[in-house]
Design an enzyme around this catalytic site. Structure first.
Site, PDB file in Angstrom:
ATOM      1  CG  LEU A  82       8.822   6.281   9.431  1.00 35.90           C
ATOM      2  CD1 LEU A  82       9.264   5.722   8.091  1.00 35.90           C
ATOM      3  CD2 LEU A  82       7.322   6.096   9.615  1.00 35.90           C
ATOM      4  CB  ALA A  83       9.165   2.698  15.325  1.00 39.19           C
ATOM      5  CG  HIS A  84      10.846   1.163  10.191  1.00 39.81           C
ATOM      6  ND1 HIS A  84       9.525   1.470  10.369  1.00 39.81           N
ATOM      7  CD2 HIS A  84      11.161   1.586   8.945  1.00 39.81           C
ATOM      8  CE1 HIS A  84       9.046   2.061   9.279  1.00 39.81           C
ATOM      9  NE2 HIS A  84      10.027   2.154   8.401  1.00 39.81           N
ATOM     10  CG  ASP A  90      10.071  10.090  16.225  1.00 43.47           C
ATOM     11  OD1 ASP A  90      10.534   9.381  15.313  1.00 43.47           O
ATOM     12  OD2 ASP A  90       8.987   9.851  16.791  1.00 43.47           O
ATOM     13  N   GLY A 148      -0.970  16.374  13.540  1.00 46.34           N
ATOM     14  CA  GLY A 148       0.358  15.845  13.297  1.00 46.34           C
ATOM     15  C   GLY A 148       1.211  15.850  14.557  1.00 46.34           C
ATOM     16  CG  HIS A 195       3.321 -18.229 -11.416  1.00 42.24           C
ATOM     17  ND1 HIS A 195       2.818 -16.986 -11.680  1.00 42.24           N
ATOM     18  CD2 HIS A 195       2.448 -19.130 -11.931  1.00 42.24           C
ATOM     19  CE1 HIS A 195       1.680 -17.126 -12.351  1.00 42.24           C
ATOM     20  NE2 HIS A 195       1.442 -18.413 -12.520  1.00 42.24           N
TER      21      HIS A 195
END
Length: 356
Positions: free
Chosen positions: A160-162, A153, A107, A288
């Site tokens: 997460l990057a976004h 981070d 990790g 659809h």
């Protein structure tokens, strides 16, 4: 043949339990993968009499090697790589493996030392810099430093990057004088498997939140096996799951395992961000046959205790009436749905739209 070890008692950690079990059956069980659960790899011998020891919990007798733990240790001189496995709870030796190579992927960990946070009396939490909802760094007394921002981070909110990008956007909006608080529960996460896994919002935490705030939690599910496009592409294995509040239609979380799940999750992510309720979004129309019809069925299957929201009422909306005056001075009123076509611009001098 490959293998993996997990320190907890289940694979597909941190996924919705039902989604995790289905993903394990589809992604892992058919492949030749040996796996061990409820164990730690306490020692790895790389075949050259060198060993890598890992710190396990609070066990001070196990040494910790401070180097990158993301590496491959191949066997040397024909000697195998030896891995000692200990029980995650008792810390006793449980098994010893001999393999050709070991990929150690434990990790990610924050690397925030040396940033000077200690100079402003900021106490990191397992290496993460604590922040408030505005991304202001919080000191040891719980007070924010308005001029000190931490996004990405390093704050540990969502690695997460976004998510980092969204946090940055939120901060810029605030600097520009606009009130913008990022709802982290609306940020989707993706797992790039085949079929794909995506998720947004709460998982089991929803029931904990419900217990604290005293409201029920509802669950709705639909299968990809009933979707025409998924069947046409021979990808009918999949499940979409909705976690919601029946009393007000709030979307608490959505979890999808199936074809293009990563693309499907964004409609639910935006719904959570905008506060859209199920009783409203269930009336949206999807082309659809497309995979997005899975979402149609998912929202329609949710059993709610409320009707549609909005100032126009839960059931009946007033009809629009178009009034216009022709060039000849004639006044005309008509409902648009009763006309074969709207009047041409050159035929009228004034027009207005009202609701009656």
């Amino acid at each position: 043949m490959g293998g993996l070890t997990v320190s907890r008692d289940q694979l597909m950690l941190d996924f919705d339990l039902e989604i995790g079990k289905l993903a394990q059956r589809v992604l892992i069980n058919p492949r030749k993968i040996d796996y061990y659960i409820g164990v730690f790899a306490s020692k790895v011998l790389d075949g050259s009499d060198s060993s890598f020891n890992f710190k396990i919990g609070n066990d001070k007798t196990v040494k910790f090697l401070s180097l990158s733990l993301l590496q491959i240790t191949p066997a040397k001189d024909g000697k195998p790589v030896i891995i000692e496995l200990i029980d995650a709870k008792t810390k006793k030796l449980k098994d010893t493996l001999e393999v050709d190579a070991a990929l150690i992927a434990t990790g990610r960990a924050p690397f925030t030392k040396g940033l000077g946070s200690e100079n402003i009396k900021v106490e990191s939490q397992c290496g993460f810099i604590p922040v408030d909802e505005h991304m202001n760094v919080i000191d040891a007394n719980g007070k924010p430093f308005v001029a000190c921002i931490c996004i990405g981070d390093a704050n540990g909110k969502m690695m997460l990057a976004h998510a980092a990008s969204a946090q940055g956007t939120s901060v810029i909006e605030q600097i520009s004088g606009k009130n913008n608080v990022l709802n982290h529960l609306s940020i989707p996460a993706a797992c790039f498997t085949h079929p794909e896994i995506s998720m947004v919002g709460l998982i089991e935490q929803a029931r904990e939140k419900a217990a604290k705030k005293e409201f029920e939690v509802g669950v709705a599910k639909t299968s990809f096996k009933a979707n025409t496009k998924a069947l046409a592409e021979n990808e009918g294995e999949g499940l979409a799951k909705l976690i919601f509040r029946p009393d007000n239609g709030e979307i608490l979380g959505v979890h999808i395992f199936g074809l293009h799940a990563l693309d499907l999750i964004h409609e639910e992510s935006n719904a959570i961000a905008l506060g859209t309720r199920i009783q409203d979004i269930k009336f949206s129309v999807h082309a659809h046959p497309t995979l997005s019809v899975v979402l149609d069925e998912l929202f329609e299957s949710a059993k709610l205790q409320v009707g549609r929201t909005g100032s126009l009422g839960p059931e009946v909306k007033p009809s629009p009436i178009l009034h216009w005056t022709t060039n000849k001075g004639e006044k005309v009123s008509m409902k648009p749905n009763t006309m074969t076509a709207l009047p041409l611009p050159h035929l009228y001098s004034q027009a207005c739209l009202t609701f009656e």
